[in-house]
Design an enzyme around this catalytic site. Structure first.
Site, PDB file in Angstrom:
ATOM      1  N   TYR A  62      35.231  29.386  21.580  1.00  0.00           N
ATOM      2  CA  TYR A  62      34.054  29.603  22.417  1.00  0.00           C
ATOM      3  C   TYR A  62      33.187  30.590  21.649  1.00  0.00           C
ATOM      4  O   TYR A  62      33.696  31.529  21.033  1.00  0.00           O
ATOM      5  CB  TYR A  62      34.444  30.200  23.772  1.00  0.00           C
ATOM      6  CG  TYR A  62      35.036  29.203  24.751  1.00  0.00           C
ATOM      7  CD1 TYR A  62      34.309  28.097  25.161  1.00  0.00           C
ATOM      8  CD2 TYR A  62      36.316  29.371  25.274  1.00  0.00           C
ATOM      9  CE1 TYR A  62      34.840  27.180  26.067  1.00  0.00           C
ATOM     10  CE2 TYR A  62      36.848  28.463  26.183  1.00  0.00           C
ATOM     11  CZ  TYR A  62      36.097  27.371  26.579  1.00  0.00           C
ATOM     12  OH  TYR A  62      36.614  26.473  27.473  1.00  0.00           O
ATOM     13  N   THR A 112      34.258  24.006  21.531  1.00  0.00           N
ATOM     14  CA  THR A 112      34.101  23.435  22.875  1.00  0.00           C
ATOM     15  C   THR A 112      32.650  23.567  23.299  1.00  0.00           C
ATOM     16  O   THR A 112      32.089  24.670  23.326  1.00  0.00           O
ATOM     17  CB  THR A 112      35.033  24.160  23.872  1.00  0.00           C
ATOM     18  OG1 THR A 112      36.369  23.984  23.413  1.00  0.00           O
ATOM     19  CG2 THR A 112      34.896  23.612  25.281  1.00  0.00           C
ATOM     20  N   HIS A 129      36.592  18.132  29.884  1.00  0.00           N
ATOM     21  CA  HIS A 129      37.276  19.392  30.198  1.00  0.00           C
ATOM     22  C   HIS A 129      38.229  19.203  31.387  1.00  0.00           C
ATOM     23  O   HIS A 129      38.383  20.089  32.229  1.00  0.00           O
ATOM     24  CB  HIS A 129      36.223  20.460  30.516  1.00  0.00           C
ATOM     25  CG  HIS A 129      36.572  21.844  30.054  1.00  0.00           C
ATOM     26  ND1 HIS A 129      35.974  22.456  28.990  1.00  0.00           N
ATOM     27  CD2 HIS A 129      37.446  22.762  30.546  1.00  0.00           C
ATOM     28  CE1 HIS A 129      36.460  23.688  28.847  1.00  0.00           C
ATOM     29  NE2 HIS A 129      37.355  23.890  29.775  1.00  0.00           N
ATOM     30  N   SER A 177      43.862  27.631  22.425  1.00  0.00           N
ATOM     31  CA  SER A 177      42.659  28.153  23.096  1.00  0.00           C
ATOM     32  C   SER A 177      42.299  29.540  22.587  1.00  0.00           C
ATOM     33  O   SER A 177      43.175  30.367  22.323  1.00  0.00           O
ATOM     34  CB  SER A 177      42.928  28.230  24.607  1.00  0.00           C
ATOM     35  OG  SER A 177      41.905  28.961  25.248  1.00  0.00           O
ATOM     36  N   LYS A 206      34.291  19.406  20.785  1.00  0.00           N
ATOM     37  CA  LYS A 206      35.064  18.982  21.967  1.00  0.00           C
ATOM     38  C   LYS A 206      34.197  18.995  23.220  1.00  0.00           C
ATOM     39  O   LYS A 206      33.604  20.025  23.555  1.00  0.00           O
ATOM     40  CB  LYS A 206      36.247  19.937  22.171  1.00  0.00           C
ATOM     41  CG  LYS A 206      37.029  19.719  23.460  1.00  0.00           C
ATOM     42  CD  LYS A 206      38.246  20.629  23.513  1.00  0.00           C
ATOM     43  CE  LYS A 206      39.092  20.398  24.753  1.00  0.00           C
ATOM     44  NZ  LYS A 206      38.584  21.077  25.933  1.00  0.00           N
TER      45      LYS A 206
HETATM   46  C1  LIG Z   1      44.277  25.415  32.919  1.00  0.00           C
HETATM   47  C2  LIG Z   1      43.361  24.835  31.885  1.00  0.00           C
HETATM   48  C3  LIG Z   1      42.781  25.668  30.952  1.00  0.00           C
HETATM   49  C4  LIG Z   1      41.927  25.146  29.990  1.00  0.00           C
HETATM   50  N1  LIG Z   1      41.424  25.982  29.045  1.00  0.00           N
HETATM   51  C5  LIG Z   1      40.654  25.474  28.069  1.00  0.00           C
HETATM   52  C6  LIG Z   1      40.193  26.298  27.025  1.00  0.00           C
HETATM   53  O1  LIG Z   1      40.487  27.475  26.957  1.00  0.00           O
HETATM   54  N2  LIG Z   1      39.393  25.739  26.084  1.00  0.00           N
HETATM   55  C7  LIG Z   1      39.041  24.417  26.121  1.00  0.00           C
HETATM   56  O2  LIG Z   1      38.321  23.955  25.243  1.00  0.00           O
HETATM   57  N3  LIG Z   1      39.495  23.609  27.081  1.00  0.00           N
HETATM   58  C8  LIG Z   1      40.289  24.102  28.053  1.00  0.00           C
HETATM   59  N4  LIG Z   1      40.761  23.261  29.016  1.00  0.00           N
HETATM   60  C9  LIG Z   1      40.431  21.824  28.988  1.00  0.00           C
HETATM   61  C10 LIG Z   1      41.496  21.020  28.218  1.00  0.00           C
HETATM   62  O3  LIG Z   1      41.475  21.337  26.844  1.00  0.00           O
HETATM   63  C11 LIG Z   1      41.278  19.521  28.331  1.00  0.00           C
HETATM   64  O4  LIG Z   1      39.975  19.179  27.942  1.00  0.00           O
HETATM   65  C12 LIG Z   1      41.553  18.904  29.680  1.00  0.00           C
HETATM   66  O5  LIG Z   1      42.255  19.739  30.561  1.00  0.00           O
HETATM   67  C13 LIG Z   1      42.318  17.614  29.460  1.00  0.00           C
HETATM   68  O6  LIG Z   1      42.630  17.008  30.637  1.00  0.00           O
HETATM   69  P1  LIG Z   1      44.117  16.979  31.273  1.00  0.00           P
HETATM   70  O7  LIG Z   1      44.383  18.339  31.807  1.00  0.00           O
HETATM   71  O8  LIG Z   1      43.918  15.970  32.340  1.00  0.00           O
HETATM   72  O9  LIG Z   1      45.086  16.546  30.208  1.00  0.00           O
HETATM   73  C14 LIG Z   1      41.625  23.770  29.994  1.00  0.00           C
HETATM   74  C15 LIG Z   1      42.219  22.937  30.934  1.00  0.00           C
HETATM   75  C16 LIG Z   1      43.086  23.446  31.868  1.00  0.00           C
HETATM   76  C17 LIG Z   1      43.713  22.507  32.872  1.00  0.00           C
HETATM   77  C1  LIG Z   2      37.909  31.448  31.524  1.00  0.00           C
HETATM   78  C2  LIG Z   2      38.526  30.835  30.320  1.00  0.00           C
HETATM   79  C3  LIG Z   2      38.073  29.443  30.155  1.00  0.00           C
HETATM   80  C4  LIG Z   2      39.202  28.528  30.096  1.00  0.00           C
HETATM   81  C5  LIG Z   2      38.765  27.148  30.369  1.00  0.00           C
HETATM   82  O1  LIG Z   2      38.162  26.533  29.546  1.00  0.00           O
HETATM   83  C6  LIG Z   2      39.082  26.539  31.625  1.00  0.00           C
HETATM   84  O2  LIG Z   2      39.578  27.223  32.532  1.00  0.00           O
HETATM   85  O3  LIG Z   2      38.803  25.345  31.778  1.00  0.00           O
END
Ligand SMILES: Cc1cc2nc3c(=O)[nH]c(=O)nc-3n(C[C@H](O)[C@H](O)[C@H](O)COP(=O)(O)O)c2cc1C
Ligand SMILES: CCCCC(=O)C(=O)O
Length: 394
Positions: free
Chosen positions: A135, A161, A269, A110, A245
């Protein structure tokens, strides 16, 4: 395929993580947007699909090896990008990186990492691929510097993303007024050159000062980003392949092809952005059809078992990524726990392959999965039942 003494499945790992994590951090990891319909659907929809196994085949040797972006990888299971791994464990993204490398999993890092991208990739073993998630900021030079640093450090792809022009509304975080603890830094923004950018964005990102984390995110993000002004710009600053994504439709898949992307990640997401958006396993078939083998299609969201990975591969995903399961593992026991999460899923995938009569990833196709229109009506495939047609009919 030996299972060890750690928690026996991802669901048990989730319960353990909930016990050890502070409430605010747990809430941030766990939460979906609004009513959390999409978050629930991601998991539940996998169980709407049933397997269609074959018997009496030699299953003494199982391999999960495949190729992704033309490179050989040990497994189609990768780590999705997640902000702030140090909320789970002080080992943070460095621990996750070692775990991913040990499992042979691609790791997508990330932008909002609490460990610098250079340090994360330095934990690898030279075999595994790292992809950088991006981002895009109103001050594009901040994003540009990150892209150039990632390429220089050896990242193999750029993951843009596209489902978060602003952050979704996560009620748990709003109730908790969640902000990361002050000792954590978004270390990708600590680069002295970037930290001195004239708009001062990066320092405000590194040390979140706004009322809530989500507000900082929205205030800095480039909401003008579009197919027309985004992909060509990225192509002009990097030679890394670009993967988009957050795609859920055939229409956007065709646009990704037109704009020269190398792949799309079918993702909502983790249900954290647009609540009510369809589950990723349900979006996958239309994306795969539109991709028409011109670009690779990956999936994330709700994958909690090896059989979920198998179902996604059967429906045409080239790789599957997990986010929360790895964070739960990390919270449970740092690197060991993150590896355990991946290892559990890996072994469950191998077990599903064995019991379904498939020995290689390339053998896992639509004929191994179907979705009963009504689970109480027994499904009987036609005499020369082409599964593609059957899926369409159902
Ligand atoms: C705590 C958390 C932080 C995340 N941060 C990002 C991020 O910084 N960038 C991003 O593209 N997706 C982020 N995501 C989304 C994940 O990449 C992903 O699309 C999604 O969580 C997948 O589902 P799962 O948690 O059920 O495996 C985040 C998800 C979670 C749970
Ligand atoms: C604030 C940072 C964004 C991280 C993210 O993509 C998420 O929390 O789902």
């Amino acid at each position: 395929m030996e299972f060890n003494n750690d928690p026996v499945c991802i669901k048990d790992l989730e319960k353990l993580a909930m016990r050890v994590m502070p409430g605010g951090a747990w809430g941030y990891y766990d939460s979906g947007a609004n009513g959390e319909q999409t978050k629930r659907d991601n998991e539940d929809s996998f169980s709407e699909y049933r397997l269609h196994p074959r018997m009496l085949r030699d299953v003494s040797q199982i391999s999960t090896e495949t190729t992704i972006l033309g490179q050989k990888v040990k497994t189609p299971l990768g780590v999705a990008p997640c902000a702030m791994h140090k909320l789970a464990h002080p080992g943070g993204e460095a621990a996750t990186s070692r775990a991913a490398a040990k499992n042979g999993s691609i790791m997508i890092l990330s932008t909002y990492s609490t460990t610098s991208l250079e340090k994360v990739i330095a934990q690898g073993n030279g075999d595994t691929q790292y992809w950088m998630q991006l981002y895009v900021y109103q001050n594009r030079s901040v994003s540009e510097k990150l892209v150039r640093r990632a390429e220089k450090a050896g990242f193999k792809a750029l993951v843009l993303t596209v489902d978060a022009p602003v952050l979704g509304r996560r009620l748990v975080d709003a109730r908790n007024k969640f902000n990361p603890p002050p000792h954590l830094r978004l270390e990708n923004f600590m680069d002295p050159e970037v930290a001195n950018d004239p708009a001062g964005y990066s320092s405000s990102l590194a040390y979140s000062t706004s009322e809530t984390f989500g507000a900082t995110f929205g205030a800095n993000g480039d909401q003008t980003l579009s197919w027309a002004n985004g992909i060509s710009w990225l192509k002009s600053i990097t030679s890394m392949p670009i993967i988009v994504k957050g795609i859920l439709t055939a229409e956007d898949t065709r646009l990704a092809i037109e704009h020269g992307c190398a792949g799309v990640i079918v993702s909502n997401h983790g249900g954290r952005q647009l609540d009510g958006a369809l589950a990723t396993i349900d979006a996958l078939p239309q994306v795969v059809e539109a991709a028409d083998d011109k670009i690779e299609v990956y999936l994330d969201g709700g994958v909690r078992r090896g059989s979920d990975i198998f179902k996604a591969l059967a429906l045409g995903a080239r790789a599957v990524f997990v986010a929360r399961p790895v964070l739960w593992g990390l919270a449970y026991k740092g690197e060991h726990g993150a590896y355990h999460a991946l290892d559990l899923l890996q072994k469950e995938l191998e077990l599903t392959m064995t019991l379904s009569g498939t020995t290689k990833v390339s053998e896992i196709d639509e004929s191994y999965v179907y979705r009963p229109a009504n689970r109480w009506i027994r499904y009987a495939p036609g005499k020369n039942g082409n599964p593609k047609k059957l899926l369409a009919k159902l």
